[in-house]
Each structure stands twice: as structure tokens, then as C-alpha cells.
Motif scaffolding. Structure first.
Motif, PDB file in Angstrom:
ATOM      1  N   LYS A 173       0.802  -1.226   0.000  1.00  0.00           N
ATOM      2  CA  LYS A 173       0.000   0.000   0.000  1.00  0.00           C
ATOM      3  C   LYS A 173       0.832   1.272   0.000  1.00  0.00           C
ATOM      4  O   LYS A 173       0.617   2.165  -0.823  1.00  0.00           O
ATOM      5  CB  LYS A 173      -0.961   0.013   1.176  1.00  0.00           C
ATOM      6  N   GLY A 174       1.793   1.382   0.905  1.00  0.00           N
ATOM      7  CA  GLY A 174       2.569   2.615   0.997  1.00  0.00           C
ATOM      8  C   GLY A 174       3.332   2.933  -0.272  1.00  0.00           C
ATOM      9  O   GLY A 174       3.266   4.049  -0.790  1.00  0.00           O
ATOM     10  N   PHE A 175       4.028   1.937  -0.788  1.00  0.00           N
ATOM     11  CA  PHE A 175       4.849   2.147  -1.982  1.00  0.00           C
ATOM     12  C   PHE A 175       3.988   2.396  -3.216  1.00  0.00           C
ATOM     13  O   PHE A 175       4.177   3.382  -3.929  1.00  0.00           O
ATOM     14  CB  PHE A 175       5.772   0.944  -2.195  1.00  0.00           C
ATOM     15  N   LEU A 176       3.026   1.514  -3.472  1.00  0.00           N
ATOM     16  CA  LEU A 176       2.238   1.634  -4.705  1.00  0.00           C
ATOM     17  C   LEU A 176       1.284   2.824  -4.700  1.00  0.00           C
ATOM     18  O   LEU A 176       1.033   3.415  -5.745  1.00  0.00           O
ATOM     19  CB  LEU A 176       1.475   0.337  -4.962  1.00  0.00           C
ATOM     20  N   SER A 177       0.768   3.190  -3.544  1.00  0.00           N
ATOM     21  CA  SER A 177      -0.149   4.344  -3.520  1.00  0.00           C
ATOM     22  C   SER A 177       0.606   5.660  -3.679  1.00  0.00           C
ATOM     23  O   SER A 177      -0.004   6.681  -4.003  1.00  0.00           O
ATOM     24  CB  SER A 177      -0.972   4.350  -2.235  1.00  0.00           C
ATOM     25  N   SER A 178       1.924   5.635  -3.481  1.00  0.00           N
ATOM     26  CA  SER A 178       2.697   6.869  -3.641  1.00  0.00           C
ATOM     27  C   SER A 178       3.367   6.978  -5.010  1.00  0.00           C
ATOM     28  O   SER A 178       4.116   7.924  -5.252  1.00  0.00           O
ATOM     29  CB  SER A 178       3.758   6.965  -2.542  1.00  0.00           C
ATOM     30  N   VAL A 179       3.100   6.024  -5.902  1.00  0.00           N
ATOM     31  CA  VAL A 179       3.653   6.105  -7.251  1.00  0.00           C
ATOM     32  C   VAL A 179       3.101   7.361  -7.916  1.00  0.00           C
ATOM     33  O   VAL A 179       1.884   7.544  -7.999  1.00  0.00           O
ATOM     34  CB  VAL A 179       3.310   4.842  -8.082  1.00  0.00           C
ATOM     35  N   ASP A 180       3.993   8.236  -8.345  1.00  0.00           N
ATOM     36  CA  ASP A 180       3.536   9.506  -8.919  1.00  0.00           C
ATOM     37  C   ASP A 180       4.183   9.808 -10.264  1.00  0.00           C
ATOM     38  O   ASP A 180       4.352  10.968 -10.648  1.00  0.00           O
ATOM     39  CB  ASP A 180       3.790  10.656  -7.941  1.00  0.00           C
ATOM     40  N   VAL A 181       4.514   8.738 -10.986  1.00  0.00           N
ATOM     41  CA  VAL A 181       5.171   8.913 -12.272  1.00  0.00           C
ATOM     42  C   VAL A 181       4.960   7.649 -13.115  1.00  0.00           C
ATOM     43  O   VAL A 181       4.736   6.569 -12.584  1.00  0.00           O
ATOM     44  CB  VAL A 181       6.688   9.197 -12.064  1.00  0.00           C
ATOM     45  N   GLY A 182       5.016   7.805 -14.406  1.00  0.00           N
ATOM     46  CA  GLY A 182       4.997   6.660 -15.314  1.00  0.00           C
ATOM     47  C   GLY A 182       3.639   6.285 -15.850  1.00  0.00           C
ATOM     48  O   GLY A 182       2.603   6.698 -15.323  1.00  0.00           O
ATOM     49  N   PRO A 183       3.648   5.456 -16.898  1.00  0.00           N
ATOM     50  CA  PRO A 183       2.412   5.085 -17.579  1.00  0.00           C
ATOM     51  C   PRO A 183       1.524   4.127 -16.788  1.00  0.00           C
ATOM     52  O   PRO A 183       0.354   3.980 -17.103  1.00  0.00           O
ATOM     53  CB  PRO A 183       2.913   4.416 -18.870  1.00  0.00           C
ATOM     54  N   LEU A 184       2.047   3.479 -15.745  1.00  0.00           N
ATOM     55  CA  LEU A 184       1.257   2.523 -14.964  1.00  0.00           C
ATOM     56  C   LEU A 184       0.834   3.077 -13.608  1.00  0.00           C
ATOM     57  O   LEU A 184       0.399   2.339 -12.737  1.00  0.00           O
ATOM     58  CB  LEU A 184       2.046   1.220 -14.780  1.00  0.00           C
TER      59      LEU A 184
ATOM     60  N   GLU B  98       8.777   3.030 -10.222  1.00  0.00           N
ATOM     61  CA  GLU B  98       9.667   4.168  -9.995  1.00  0.00           C
ATOM     62  C   GLU B  98       9.936   4.934 -11.285  1.00  0.00           C
ATOM     63  O   GLU B  98      10.308   6.098 -11.244  1.00  0.00           O
ATOM     64  CB  GLU B  98      10.968   3.700  -9.360  1.00  0.00           C
ATOM     65  N   PHE B  99       9.777   4.288 -12.413  1.00  0.00           N
ATOM     66  CA  PHE B  99       9.923   4.827 -13.761  1.00  0.00           C
ATOM     67  C   PHE B  99      11.082   5.825 -13.885  1.00  0.00           C
ATOM     68  O   PHE B  99      10.878   7.045 -14.013  1.00  0.00           O
ATOM     69  CB  PHE B  99       8.619   5.468 -14.234  1.00  0.00           C
ATOM     70  N   PRO B 100      12.308   5.308 -13.868  1.00  0.00           N
ATOM     71  CA  PRO B 100      13.482   6.188 -13.902  1.00  0.00           C
ATOM     72  C   PRO B 100      13.649   6.976 -15.195  1.00  0.00           C
ATOM     73  O   PRO B 100      14.474   7.896 -15.239  1.00  0.00           O
ATOM     74  CB  PRO B 100      14.655   5.225 -13.684  1.00  0.00           C
ATOM     75  N   LEU B 101      12.884   6.680 -16.228  1.00  0.00           N
ATOM     76  CA  LEU B 101      12.949   7.477 -17.456  1.00  0.00           C
ATOM     77  C   LEU B 101      12.461   8.905 -17.233  1.00  0.00           C
ATOM     78  O   LEU B 101      12.907   9.837 -17.893  1.00  0.00           O
ATOM     79  CB  LEU B 101      12.108   6.824 -18.561  1.00  0.00           C
ATOM     80  N   ALA B 102      11.534   9.055 -16.295  1.00  0.00           N
ATOM     81  CA  ALA B 102      10.938  10.373 -16.055  1.00  0.00           C
ATOM     82  C   ALA B 102      11.849  11.238 -15.193  1.00  0.00           C
ATOM     83  O   ALA B 102      12.431  10.772 -14.223  1.00  0.00           O
ATOM     84  CB  ALA B 102       9.592  10.209 -15.368  1.00  0.00           C
ATOM     85  N   GLN B 103      11.953  12.494 -15.569  1.00  0.00           N
ATOM     86  CA  GLN B 103      12.714  13.446 -14.769  1.00  0.00           C
ATOM     87  C   GLN B 103      11.811  14.228 -13.820  1.00  0.00           C
ATOM     88  O   GLN B 103      12.287  14.837 -12.876  1.00  0.00           O
ATOM     89  CB  GLN B 103      13.468  14.413 -15.682  1.00  0.00           C
TER      90      GLN B 103
END
Length: 194
Positions: free
Chosen positions: A70-81, A133-138
Motif C-alpha cells: 500500500k505505501g509504496f504503490l499508492s505513492s507512485v507519482d510517475v509513469g504510464p502505470l 519508480e519509472f526512472p525514465l521520467a525526470q
């Protein structure tokens, strides 16, 4: 064609031929990499399960009702997924899949058994975490810096490549149970279990 006697053939097994085979030193180094990589996965499982206070405090442990996703996935704030990860954050099936993956990959790598399955599972898990984490995004979706230091090759990629390398080099045979595992009748019939 010359037939080599047993004693000579046994001697040749110990000769370090450059590029022809893994040397004993290389096999031992891969064994250390195997155990170390396995421990990364197993430790994450243990810390999230029992709340050992490293990345998971005791009050948020899985055993105390916390969700490992929950903590990690709910804080995803970047990327197509991003939306997908928010949807599955904290879902019981996602928690169980994640935790069983961590445990299975960790134990398999440490013991040196089921290396192919462990490699596939590690690649799948690391790919999902890479996309999270989508490291492609700046920049995040809110326009803040992501602090990505490398757009492609991060630790998720390195762990995935390590797991594949360990499986392809039969690293479970050195300082592991890989040789014994591969001789089991069930494993002999189902070679994908090696």
C-alpha cells in the motif's frame, strides 16, 4: 582421435582455460553473488513481515495488519502505470503475490534451487518495480523532480540481470543445493524447475 584416460580427464577439469569454462574462482564468485542477491529478497520479506525497523516499523509490519504494497504503490507519482499501481495498492492478492515472490526468490537463490523460476520471478518483480519508480521520467505528474540518476539502468535492472545470469550459469551448483536438486526425479522430468 585420442582417447583421454580418466586421470588425465580429471586433471583437465581443474585447468582454468580462458573463455572455455567457468573457473573455480568464477563459480565461487557467482555463488557469493547468488547468496547476496537472494538475501536482498529474503531480507525485504523478513523486514516487511516482522517490522524489523529498517524499511518497515513494527507497527506497520504485515503481521500487525500492515500492507506491504500500500505505501509504496499508492505513492507512485510517475509513469504510464501510475493508475494501475494505485488501483492494486493494498489489495490482499497484491500483498500475497509480492510477499510470496520475495520469499520464493530469496529462498531459491540462497539455496541454489529452482534458479530458472527464481530468475523469471525476479525479472517480473523488478520490471514492475522499475515501472513503479519509472526512472525514465525526470519529473513527477505534479511537476516535481524525480531525482532519477540514470534513465534506464538502476538497481532493479541490475538485480534482474543478476538473477538471469545466476540461472544461466548454474550458480546453484557451487555452495548450494543445485546439483542435488537437479538429480531429483521430479526435476529431471520437469527441466524448467532447475
Amino acid at each position: 582421435m585420442t582417447i583421454i584416460g580418466r586421470s588425465h580427464a580429471a586433471h583437465l577439469e581443474h585447468v582454468e582455460a580462458p573463455g572455455a569454462m567457468l573457473t573455480k574462482t568464477a563459480a565461487r564468485t557467482l555463488a557469493v553473488l547468488r547468496v547476496a542477491t537472494g538475501f536482498v529478497f529474503l531480507w525485504a520479506f523478513l523486514d516487511k513481515t516482522f517490522g524489523l525497523g529498517y524499511s518497515t516499523p513494527a507497527e506497520r509490519s504485515w503481521l500487525n495488519g500492515g500492507s506491504p504494497t500500500k505505501g509504496f504503490l499508492s505513492s507512485v507519482d510517475v509513469g504510464p502505470l501510475q493508475g494501475f499501481f494505485h488501483t492494486i495498492a493494498g489489495a490482499a492478492w497484491a500483498d500475497w503475490a509480492f510477499m510470496l515472490g520475495l520469499l520464493g526468490i530469496g529462498v531459491a537463490l540462497i539455496l541454489g534451487v529452482g534458479m530458472r523460476i527464481a530468475a523469471v520471478a525476479a525479472v517480473a518483480m523488478m520490471a514492475m518495480m522499475w515501472f513503479a519508480e519509472f526512472p525514465l521520467a525526470q519529473h513527477t505528474s505534479a511537476g516535481e523532480a524525480t531525482h532519477s540518476s540514470n534513465p534506464v539502468t538502476d538497481y532493479h535492472f541490475v538485480y534482474a540481470v543478476s538473477a538471469v545470469t545466476l540461472a544461466l550459469t548454474y550458480a546453484g551448483s557451487t555452495w548450494g543445493l543445485g546439483r542435488i536438486w537437479s538429480t531429483l526425479p521430479f526435476v529431471q522430468k520437469h527441466r524448467w524447475l532447475i
